[in-house]
Design a protein around this motif. Structure first.
Motif, short mmCIF file in Angstrom:
data_model
loop_
_atom_site.label_atom_id
_atom_site.label_comp_id
_atom_site.label_asym_id
_atom_site.label_seq_id
_atom_site.Cartn_x
_atom_site.Cartn_y
_atom_site.Cartn_z
N LYS A 1 0.83 -1.20 0.00
CA LYS A 1 0.00 0.00 0.00
C LYS A 1 0.87 1.25 0.00
N ILE A 2 0.28 2.35 -0.53
CA ILE A 2 0.92 3.65 -0.52
C ILE A 2 -0.03 4.65 0.13
N HIS A 3 0.45 5.33 1.15
CA HIS A 3 -0.36 6.36 1.83
C HIS A 3 -0.06 7.69 1.14
N SER A 4 -1.05 8.20 0.38
CA SER A 4 -0.82 9.36 -0.47
C SER A 4 -0.51 10.63 0.32
N SER A 5 -1.13 10.79 1.48
CA SER A 5 -0.94 12.04 2.24
C SER A 5 0.42 12.10 2.94
N THR A 6 0.95 10.95 3.34
CA THR A 6 2.25 10.93 4.05
C THR A 6 3.39 10.40 3.19
N ASN A 7 3.07 9.96 1.94
CA ASN A 7 4.08 9.37 1.03
C ASN A 7 4.78 8.17 1.67
N SER A 8 4.03 7.40 2.44
CA SER A 8 4.58 6.21 3.10
C SER A 8 4.25 4.97 2.28
N PHE A 9 5.22 4.06 2.17
CA PHE A 9 5.07 2.83 1.42
C PHE A 9 5.07 1.65 2.41
N TYR A 10 4.06 0.78 2.28
CA TYR A 10 3.94 -0.38 3.17
C TYR A 10 4.07 -1.66 2.33
N PRO A 11 4.96 -2.58 2.69
CA PRO A 11 5.15 -3.81 1.91
C PRO A 11 3.97 -4.76 2.08
N PRO A 12 3.83 -5.75 1.20
CA PRO A 12 2.78 -6.76 1.39
C PRO A 12 3.03 -7.55 2.67
N LYS A 13 1.97 -8.06 3.27
CA LYS A 13 2.14 -8.77 4.54
C LYS A 13 0.96 -9.71 4.76
N LYS A 14 1.08 -10.50 5.84
CA LYS A 14 -0.01 -11.34 6.30
C LYS A 14 -0.66 -10.67 7.52
N VAL A 15 -1.95 -10.40 7.42
CA VAL A 15 -2.70 -9.83 8.54
C VAL A 15 -3.18 -10.98 9.42
N LEU A 16 -2.87 -10.92 10.69
CA LEU A 16 -3.16 -12.00 11.63
C LEU A 16 -4.44 -11.72 12.40
N THR A 17 -5.37 -12.69 12.41
CA THR A 17 -6.61 -12.59 13.16
C THR A 17 -6.80 -13.84 14.02
N PHE A 18 -7.76 -13.79 14.93
CA PHE A 18 -8.04 -14.92 15.81
C PHE A 18 -9.50 -15.30 15.69
N ASN A 19 -9.75 -16.59 15.41
CA ASN A 19 -11.12 -17.11 15.26
C ASN A 19 -11.41 -18.07 16.40
N GLU A 20 -12.28 -17.64 17.30
CA GLU A 20 -12.59 -18.44 18.48
C GLU A 20 -13.47 -19.64 18.15
N GLN A 21 -14.08 -19.65 16.95
CA GLN A 21 -14.99 -20.73 16.58
C GLN A 21 -14.25 -21.99 16.10
N ILE A 22 -13.01 -21.83 15.64
CA ILE A 22 -12.24 -22.98 15.15
C ILE A 22 -11.46 -23.56 16.32
N LYS A 23 -11.93 -24.68 16.87
CA LYS A 23 -11.31 -25.25 18.06
C LYS A 23 -10.90 -26.71 17.89
N ASN A 24 -11.38 -27.37 16.84
CA ASN A 24 -11.10 -28.79 16.67
C ASN A 24 -9.62 -29.03 16.41
N ASN A 25 -9.09 -30.07 17.01
CA ASN A 25 -7.68 -30.41 16.87
C ASN A 25 -7.42 -31.01 15.49
N ASP A 26 -6.64 -30.31 14.67
CA ASP A 26 -6.29 -30.84 13.36
C ASP A 26 -4.93 -31.56 13.37
N GLY A 27 -4.29 -31.61 14.52
CA GLY A 27 -3.03 -32.35 14.64
C GLY A 27 -1.79 -31.59 14.25
#
Length: 312
Positions: free
Chosen positions: A33-59
């Protein structure tokens, strides 16, 4: 034992890491992303979230813990279960759980888990080495306005004699333009020659490989009788385990039972405890493996589990 280091390691390789009976950390890719007002450049990334509904053990987490600490899978699963109980106890007491390089967990007034991700780690390996930066503003229009203002104050007059005396500049400009066109044509031809050479080299290499394969096939197959085999080779690092047996004959019987039930069962070798492991099947896609595991647990075997392992 802390789970955050193991979870952090897995987040670099997987889009979802589940903590049994607690929830799952899920990553989503975000473009640069590029912030036009501050001329800041942000690289691609992984946004981390938490899902309380997924609880089953997948091993996944238990298998990785067992592999790193060189302990049985059941022991690793028990350690995770005990750690989850401690986390839940601290949360109910109003404490904030800080997971290093991951974020913070806490309970809201409704008793649901809130997650605040850490901003110091980018789990997108494709963006390794890229960092946020700010560029100075480019003021092209300002300089153009200053030049126009100077031209209005100081007009430039060119006499006829001077134009004649500098007529050679016109021819020089034409010569430079001709050289530029010739250089572009030569560069294009040079690039084409390189590409043709690469293609020819690749074709020659393929011909040599085919020739070696044919020679090897002739040498091997000539003294032996011709046989026709039908192979159904499975590949992938995700294996749904049906059981492990001390006696190999019992593992063969289990494979035959699963094949008769419609599964692509097979043996994947002997584990470090000397047990012959039998799997329902192997998969290259993790999501497909998890969906199949859920179906098998619901209809065939509640004790089936997922083994993540690269076979030789």
């Amino acid at each position: 034992m802390r789970l955050d280091s193991f979870i952090s390691d897995l987040l670099y390789r997987y889009d979802c890491v589940t903590i049994p009976e607690l929830g799952a950390f899920v990553t989503n890719k975000v473009s640069a992303k590029i912030h036009s007002s501050t001329n800041s450049f942000y690289p691609p990334k992984k946004v981390l979230t938490f899902n309380e509904q997924i609880k089953n053990n997948d091993g996944l987490l238990a298998n990785y813990l067992a592999e790193v600490e060189k302990i049985p899978y059941e022991v690793a699963a028990h350690k995770i279960e005990r750690q989850v109980k401690e986390i839940k106890s601290f949360l109910t007491q109003g404490e904030v759980i800080v997971l290093q390089h991951i974020g913070e967990l806490k309970l809201n007034s409704e008793g649901r888990i809130l997650f605040e991700p850490s901003q110091h780690v980018n789990y997108l390996t494709d963006a390794f080495g890229l960092a946020q930066f700010t560029s100075a503003d480019i003021k092209r229009e300002v300089y153009k306005a200053e030049v126009e203002a100077i031209e209005k104050v100081i007009p430039i007059a060119v006499s006829t004699e001077k134009r004649r005396s500098r007529s050679y500049l016109k021819y020089a400009a034409i010569a430079v333009l001709g050289l530029a066109v010739a250089g572009a044509v030569y560069t294009h031809q040079y690039v084409n020659n390189i590409e043709e050479h690469n293609v020819a080299a690749q074709e020659q290499a393929h011909e040599q490989v085919d020739k070696k394969v044919q020679e090897a096939t002739f040498v091997i197959s000539n003294p032996l009788p011709v046989a026709t085999l039908t192979l159904n080779k499975q590949s992938g690092n995700y294996h749904i385990v049906a059981g492990a047996f001390r006696v190999e004959e019992n593992s063969d019987k289990k494979v035959q039972q699963l094949i008769e039930a419609g599964f692509k069962a097979r043996k994947i070798g002997v584990n470090k405890y000397g047990l012959h492991e039998v799997v329902y099947g192997s998969y290259s896609d993790r999501i497909e493996a998890l969906n199949t595991l859920r179906s098998i647990r619901a209809t065939h075997n509640k004790e089936a589990w997922l083994l993540v392992k690269q076979l030789d």
